[in-house]
Design a protein around this motif. Structure first.
Motif, PDB file in Angstrom:
ATOM      1  N   PRO A   8       0.837  -1.203   0.000  1.00  0.00           N
ATOM      2  CA  PRO A   8       0.000   0.000   0.000  1.00  0.00           C
ATOM      3  C   PRO A   8       0.871   1.252   0.000  1.00  0.00           C
ATOM      4  O   PRO A   8       1.926   1.272   0.646  1.00  0.00           O
ATOM      5  N   ILE A   9       0.442   2.296  -0.705  1.00  0.00           N
ATOM      6  CA  ILE A   9       1.262   3.504  -0.742  1.00  0.00           C
ATOM      7  C   ILE A   9       0.419   4.745  -0.500  1.00  0.00           C
ATOM      8  O   ILE A   9      -0.775   4.789  -0.806  1.00  0.00           O
ATOM      9  N   VAL A  10       1.090   5.759   0.067  1.00  0.00           N
ATOM     10  CA  VAL A  10       0.540   7.105   0.223  1.00  0.00           C
ATOM     11  C   VAL A  10       1.525   8.049  -0.442  1.00  0.00           C
ATOM     12  O   VAL A  10       2.727   7.980  -0.179  1.00  0.00           O
ATOM     13  N   ALA A  11       1.031   8.933  -1.309  1.00  0.00           N
ATOM     14  CA  ALA A  11       1.913   9.810  -2.076  1.00  0.00           C
ATOM     15  C   ALA A  11       1.386  11.239  -2.061  1.00  0.00           C
ATOM     16  O   ALA A  11       0.187  11.482  -1.881  1.00  0.00           O
ATOM     17  N   SER A  12       2.291  12.171  -2.286  1.00  0.00           N
ATOM     18  CA  SER A  12       1.893  13.563  -2.486  1.00  0.00           C
ATOM     19  C   SER A  12       1.158  13.690  -3.811  1.00  0.00           C
ATOM     20  O   SER A  12       1.604  13.152  -4.833  1.00  0.00           O
ATOM     21  N   GLY A  13       0.060  14.429  -3.811  1.00  0.00           N
ATOM     22  CA  GLY A  13      -0.701  14.620  -5.041  1.00  0.00           C
ATOM     23  C   GLY A  13      -0.136  15.757  -5.857  1.00  0.00           C
ATOM     24  O   GLY A  13      -0.769  16.812  -6.000  1.00  0.00           O
ATOM     25  N   ALA A  30      -0.156  11.840   8.012  1.00  0.00           N
ATOM     26  CA  ALA A  30      -0.337  10.977   9.183  1.00  0.00           C
ATOM     27  C   ALA A  30      -1.690  10.268   9.141  1.00  0.00           C
ATOM     28  O   ALA A  30      -1.788   9.060   9.412  1.00  0.00           O
ATOM     29  N   LEU A  31      -2.749  10.998   8.796  1.00  0.00           N
ATOM     30  CA  LEU A  31      -4.072  10.389   8.700  1.00  0.00           C
ATOM     31  C   LEU A  31      -4.110   9.308   7.618  1.00  0.00           C
ATOM     32  O   LEU A  31      -4.681   8.229   7.813  1.00  0.00           O
ATOM     33  N   ALA A  32      -3.487   9.608   6.477  1.00  0.00           N
ATOM     34  CA  ALA A  32      -3.477   8.643   5.384  1.00  0.00           C
ATOM     35  C   ALA A  32      -2.665   7.412   5.743  1.00  0.00           C
ATOM     36  O   ALA A  32      -3.030   6.288   5.373  1.00  0.00           O
ATOM     37  N   VAL A  33      -1.562   7.604   6.453  1.00  0.00           N
ATOM     38  CA  VAL A  33      -0.753   6.467   6.898  1.00  0.00           C
ATOM     39  C   VAL A  33      -1.583   5.542   7.776  1.00  0.00           C
ATOM     40  O   VAL A  33      -1.574   4.318   7.621  1.00  0.00           O
ATOM     41  N   THR A  34      -2.318   6.107   8.708  1.00  0.00           N
ATOM     42  CA  THR A  34      -3.146   5.307   9.606  1.00  0.00           C
ATOM     43  C   THR A  34      -4.163   4.479   8.823  1.00  0.00           C
ATOM     44  O   THR A  34      -4.394   3.303   9.135  1.00  0.00           O
ATOM     45  N   GLY A  35      -4.755   5.066   7.795  1.00  0.00           N
ATOM     46  CA  GLY A  35      -5.743   4.342   7.009  1.00  0.00           C
ATOM     47  C   GLY A  35      -5.158   3.338   6.040  1.00  0.00           C
ATOM     48  O   GLY A  35      -5.798   2.336   5.703  1.00  0.00           O
ATOM     49  N   ALA A  36      -3.935   3.603   5.563  1.00  0.00           N
ATOM     50  CA  ALA A  36      -3.359   2.765   4.506  1.00  0.00           C
ATOM     51  C   ALA A  36      -2.591   1.565   5.032  1.00  0.00           C
ATOM     52  O   ALA A  36      -2.398   0.581   4.307  1.00  0.00           O
ATOM     53  N   ARG A  37      -2.119   1.623   6.262  1.00  0.00           N
ATOM     54  CA  ARG A  37      -1.270   0.538   6.775  1.00  0.00           C
ATOM     55  C   ARG A  37      -1.960  -0.814   6.639  1.00  0.00           C
ATOM     56  O   ARG A  37      -3.068  -1.015   7.124  1.00  0.00           O
ATOM     57  N   GLY A  38      -1.277  -1.725   5.969  1.00  0.00           N
ATOM     58  CA  GLY A  38      -1.787  -3.077   5.843  1.00  0.00           C
ATOM     59  C   GLY A  38      -3.082  -3.207   5.068  1.00  0.00           C
ATOM     60  O   GLY A  38      -3.802  -4.197   5.220  1.00  0.00           O
ATOM     61  N   ASP A  39      -3.402  -2.240   4.209  1.00  0.00           N
ATOM     62  CA  ASP A  39      -4.631  -2.271   3.418  1.00  0.00           C
ATOM     63  C   ASP A  39      -4.531  -3.400   2.388  1.00  0.00           C
ATOM     64  O   ASP A  39      -3.864  -3.278   1.359  1.00  0.00           O
ATOM     65  N   ALA A  40      -5.214  -4.502   2.656  1.00  0.00           N
ATOM     66  CA  ALA A  40      -5.094  -5.691   1.809  1.00  0.00           C
ATOM     67  C   ALA A  40      -5.609  -5.434   0.396  1.00  0.00           C
ATOM     68  O   ALA A  40      -5.046  -5.936  -0.585  1.00  0.00           O
ATOM     69  N   ARG A  41      -6.680  -4.653   0.271  1.00  0.00           N
ATOM     70  CA  ARG A  41      -7.223  -4.371  -1.061  1.00  0.00           C
ATOM     71  C   ARG A  41      -6.230  -3.584  -1.898  1.00  0.00           C
ATOM     72  O   ARG A  41      -5.996  -3.890  -3.068  1.00  0.00           O
ATOM     73  N   ALA A  42      -5.604  -2.576  -1.285  1.00  0.00           N
ATOM     74  CA  ALA A  42      -4.624  -1.766  -2.009  1.00  0.00           C
ATOM     75  C   ALA A  42      -3.416  -2.603  -2.387  1.00  0.00           C
ATOM     76  O   ALA A  42      -2.890  -2.493  -3.499  1.00  0.00           O
ATOM     77  N   ALA A  43      -2.962  -3.438  -1.474  1.00  0.00           N
ATOM     78  CA  ALA A  43      -1.793  -4.277  -1.760  1.00  0.00           C
ATOM     79  C   ALA A  43      -2.075  -5.223  -2.913  1.00  0.00           C
ATOM     80  O   ALA A  43      -1.245  -5.400  -3.815  1.00  0.00           O
ATOM     81  N   ALA A  44      -3.256  -5.824  -2.934  1.00  0.00           N
ATOM     82  CA  ALA A  44      -3.589  -6.791  -3.981  1.00  0.00           C
ATOM     83  C   ALA A  44      -3.738  -6.131  -5.343  1.00  0.00           C
ATOM     84  O   ALA A  44      -3.411  -6.725  -6.382  1.00  0.00           O
ATOM     85  N   ALA A  45      -4.237  -4.881  -5.358  1.00  0.00           N
ATOM     86  CA  ALA A  45      -4.454  -4.187  -6.632  1.00  0.00           C
ATOM     87  C   ALA A  45      -3.176  -3.595  -7.206  1.00  0.00           C
ATOM     88  O   ALA A  45      -3.107  -3.295  -8.403  1.00  0.00           O
ATOM     89  N   GLY A  46      -2.148  -3.418  -6.378  1.00  0.00           N
ATOM     90  CA  GLY A  46      -0.951  -2.706  -6.798  1.00  0.00           C
ATOM     91  C   GLY A  46      -0.214  -3.293  -7.985  1.00  0.00           C
ATOM     92  O   GLY A  46       0.097  -2.565  -8.941  1.00  0.00           O
ATOM     93  N   PRO A  47       0.104  -4.593  -7.983  1.00  0.00           N
ATOM     94  CA  PRO A  47       0.892  -5.131  -9.097  1.00  0.00           C
ATOM     95  C   PRO A  47       0.239  -4.952 -10.462  1.00  0.00           C
ATOM     96  O   PRO A  47       0.910  -4.583 -11.426  1.00  0.00           O
ATOM     97  N   GLN A  48      -1.077  -5.191 -10.553  1.00  0.00           N
ATOM     98  CA  GLN A  48      -1.747  -5.016 -11.838  1.00  0.00           C
ATOM     99  C   GLN A  48      -1.758  -3.551 -12.253  1.00  0.00           C
ATOM    100  O   GLN A  48      -1.575  -3.220 -13.435  1.00  0.00           O
ATOM    101  N   LEU A  49      -1.922  -2.645 -11.288  1.00  0.00           N
ATOM    102  CA  LEU A  49      -1.881  -1.224 -11.601  1.00  0.00           C
ATOM    103  C   LEU A  49      -0.504  -0.831 -12.110  1.00  0.00           C
ATOM    104  O   LEU A  49      -0.381  -0.080 -13.097  1.00  0.00           O
ATOM    105  N   ALA A  50       0.544  -1.337 -11.470  1.00  0.00           N
ATOM    106  CA  ALA A  50       1.907  -1.035 -11.919  1.00  0.00           C
ATOM    107  C   ALA A  50       2.139  -1.543 -13.343  1.00  0.00           C
ATOM    108  O   ALA A  50       2.741  -0.842 -14.171  1.00  0.00           O
ATOM    109  N   ARG A  51       1.660  -2.730 -13.640  1.00  0.00           N
ATOM    110  CA  ARG A  51       1.824  -3.266 -15.005  1.00  0.00           C
ATOM    111  C   ARG A  51       1.100  -2.399 -16.027  1.00  0.00           C
ATOM    112  O   ARG A  51       1.599  -2.168 -17.130  1.00  0.00           O
ATOM    113  N   SER A  52      -0.087  -1.909 -15.655  1.00  0.00           N
ATOM    114  CA  SER A  52      -0.859  -1.109 -16.606  1.00  0.00           C
ATOM    115  C   SER A  52      -0.220   0.251 -16.863  1.00  0.00           C
ATOM    116  O   SER A  52      -0.453   0.865 -17.910  1.00  0.00           O
ATOM    117  N   LEU A  53       0.582   0.742 -15.912  1.00  0.00           N
ATOM    118  CA  LEU A  53       1.210   2.055 -16.042  1.00  0.00           C
ATOM    119  C   LEU A  53       2.627   1.983 -16.595  1.00  0.00           C
ATOM    120  O   LEU A  53       3.058   2.900 -17.307  1.00  0.00           O
TER     121      LEU A  53
END
Length: 393
Positions: free
Chosen positions: A317-322, A345-368
């Motif tokens: 899972p990642i949190v980035a500057s927009g 800080a708020l985004a970190v609290t929500g994103a830590r260990g987010d299983a949905r975000a982690a699972a979606a990441g590799p396919q998103l990276a491939r598409s980009l």
């Protein structure tokens, strides 16, 4: 045959990785023969660097000789400054090769290439051939370097562009910013950086520390990550090195955090920050597997955001500057305003260990940025010059 040129930076970073990966892509996915001609700023004395800047490059005969030896029909130029300059492109053309100019950053107009001022804030004061604001602000630190860069960028910007048959940028955001800065790259082609592989399964620690992988420079916003993790009560691992390394240690200590050194030992917990330094790929994979979230807290108008794509490809899972190219990252990436430690800080609290975000990441990276996406774009750039299509400016 492709002859790639790259002047390495004093502190290595993502651009060196991008050059290496694009060279691999050309060989393995386009079937091109590629030779890389490298010069290294860390081995170049400051006087020689200044001479190269002001003269428009050093020893163009080396480029000519490499073209004749390899029979290269294309010269793919990455970072040209300070030692290659426009003279390398002129030598390539004189030897019968076409030229691809790859603008990984804003070096044609900005002396530090990042559009970030000495205070660490986004800056567009330099515009077109007017580089005096950077000199006045002391962006290079050294007055001598500042004069050399201000003069060279102003004098040689248009000649460099005029000698490029095709200009390439890593994102639409980079092209938009260059045009806003008065750099005429309207015909530039977008060729993203490439991520060679993406995970098939995710590996992360839901309760692990946050991770930052970055060059330790003001524009990367690592100090914001330190403040955010302190507020969120999350441990932090910082992988990277750079000119702000000592200052960031002082920032962490002044915030009351325990500063740990090296890449061994247990994962940091609340109140601890570990400075791992530059780490090899294998160790970086282990750090990511032990982390719960990766942060990209950049203040700069990033031209691509390689660390973000690599974290997605890993399944973290990642949190980035927009900001910049990062602002175009879709969900499940969480975006926050640059420089805002509270929002991070708020985004970190929500994103830590987010299983949905982690699972979606590799396919998103491939598409980009997967090879199957980037290879056709790079092939189009090479076909453009081989077909005689030139850059208009």
């Amino acid at each position: 045959m492709i002859l790639a040129l790259h002047n390495r930076y004093r502190t290595l970073g993502g651009e060196e990785r991008a050059v290496e990966d694009l060279t691999w892509l050309a060989r393995e996915h386009l079937g091109e023969e590629v030779e890389l001609l490298v010069r290294d700023s860390s081995l170049l004395g400051r006087r020689a660097a200044a001479t190269g800047l002001l003269r428009g490059g050093l020893d163009p005969d080396e480029v000519t000789a490499a073209i004749r030896r390899t029979r290269a029909d294309i010269v793919h130029a990455h970072n040209l400054l300070p030692s290659f300059g426009w003279r390398a492109l002129a030598a390539a053309r004189a030897a019968g090769a076409k030229t691809v100019l790859h603008l990984h950053n804003y070096r044609l107009v900005c002396a530090v290439a990042t559009c970030v001022d000495p205070a660490g804030e986004d800056c567009t004061r330099c515009h077109g051939r007017n580089t005096t604001p950077g000199l006045r602000l002391g962006c290079r630190g050294s007055a001598v370097e500042g004069v050399a860069y201000a003069a060279a960028l102003s004098v040689w910007q248009r000649r460099t562009l005029d000698l490029a048959d095709v200009v390439v940028v890593p994102s639409a955001a980079a092209k938009e910013r260059l045009l806003a800065l008065g750099v005429p790259v309207g015909d530039a082609l977008v060729v993203p950086h490439v991520v060679r592989t993406a995970a098939t399964t995710t590996a992360y620690a839901a309760d692990g520390p946050a991770l930052v992988v970055a060059r330790l420079a003001p524009e990367k916003g690592v100090d914001v990550a330190i403040a955010a993790c302190r507020e969120a009560r999350v441990g932090l691992v910082i992988a990277g090195d750079g000119p702000e390394a000592a200052d960031l240690r002082r920032v962490a200590a002044a915030a009351g955090l325990t500063v740990l050194e090296g890449n061994g030992g247990p994962a940091p917990w609340d109140g601890q920050v570990r400075f791992a330094g530059r780490v090899p790929d294998e160790l970086l994979s282990r750090l990511r597997a032990a982390a719960s979230v990766e942060l990209i807290p950049s203040r700069a108008h990033e031209t691509f955001g390689l660390a973000a794509i690599e974290a997605l490809a890993f399944g973290l899972p990642i949190v980035a500057s927009g900001v910049g190219a990062l602002a175009a990252l879709p969900e499940p990436v969480r975006l926050v305003p640059p420089g805002d430690a509270g929002a991070l800080a708020l985004a970190v609290t929500g994103a830590r260990g987010d299983a949905r975000a982690a699972a979606a990441g590799p396919q998103l990276a491939r598409s980009l940025a997967g090879p199957e996406v980037v290879a056709p774009a790079l092939a189009a750039a090479y076909a453009g010059v081989r077909g005689g299509r030139g850059q208009t400016s």
